[in-house]
Design an enzyme around this catalytic site. Sequence first.
Site, PDB file in Angstrom:
ATOM      1  N   ASP A 148      -7.217   2.186   2.032  1.00  0.00           N
ATOM      2  CA  ASP A 148      -5.943   1.483   1.925  1.00  0.00           C
ATOM      3  C   ASP A 148      -6.264  -0.005   1.816  1.00  0.00           C
ATOM      4  O   ASP A 148      -6.875  -0.588   2.728  1.00  0.00           O
ATOM      5  CB  ASP A 148      -5.077   1.714   3.167  1.00  0.00           C
ATOM      6  CG  ASP A 148      -4.709   3.178   3.361  1.00  0.00           C
ATOM      7  OD1 ASP A 148      -4.640   3.910   2.349  1.00  0.00           O
ATOM      8  OD2 ASP A 148      -4.488   3.583   4.512  1.00  0.00           O
TER       9      ASP A 148
ATOM     10  N   ASP B 173       2.922  12.940   3.107  1.00  0.00           N
ATOM     11  CA  ASP B 173       2.693  12.201   4.344  1.00  0.00           C
ATOM     12  C   ASP B 173       3.471  12.898   5.459  1.00  0.00           C
ATOM     13  O   ASP B 173       4.684  13.102   5.343  1.00  0.00           O
ATOM     14  CB  ASP B 173       3.174  10.753   4.212  1.00  0.00           C
ATOM     15  CG  ASP B 173       2.315   9.938   3.268  1.00  0.00           C
ATOM     16  OD1 ASP B 173       1.174  10.344   2.994  1.00  0.00           O
ATOM     17  OD2 ASP B 173       2.785   8.884   2.796  1.00  0.00           O
TER      18      ASP B 173
END
Length: 251
Positions: free
Chosen positions: A130, A11
Amino acid sequence: MLAKRIIPCLDIKDGKTVKGINFVNFRDAGDPVELGAQYSREGADELVYLDITASHEGRKTFTELVKKVAAHINIPFTVGGGIYELQDVERLLNAGADKVSINSAAIQNPELIEQVARHFGSQVCVVAIDANLENGNWRCYLNGGRIPTDKYLLDWAKEAEGRGAGEILFTSMTHDGVKEGYANEALATLADLLHIPVIASGGAGNMQHFRDTFVDGKSDAALAASVFHFGEIGINDLKQYLHREGVQVRR
């Protein structure tokens, strides 16, 4: 049976690798190019780079970083974050990425999946989802887990497959960074529903969690971050363990 894949996820925030818990409370995990090269040497099957604030901040993804990564690794890698149109996909593929991951843009404009698949092939198009477990249902979220939607995991994943997605990357926001295992029940349901690979994300804390998502969750690949970034699990050690457990992995 295809070999199961181990995929470190990096990330990226402000040019650095970070890792959070439940999508918040981020800490620095190192240089993304150096980490990627290290994982490539250690036997990772693929890498995923996600610009985690691109959609929220309305920026385009980090093309220059993608070029640097491509110059330093020799395994496939996927790039996501801030991808809204075909030109974004083309720019990232030209910079060296092998696949793109679309999440918020796919929910907001599902035809983008069809466009990417038609122009570049389904194998390039990873649809990331997500989702958070709420009252027994997995609700999908936008913008790095910030905005709830009226879409739910199974229906949306099936639609994404129908529109041409080549893989589904499902991150459980409920399990993310908690290190208590993947959302295997939901993953197994997804695997039974779909005809494309499912990548598990969110929850890896030890080697058995990987074994469990491959066996119980029927996942095709397992993505993890902090256990790799902070040296808790070595990729080669993990593959040896999985091999002993009867899970077919690339050696």
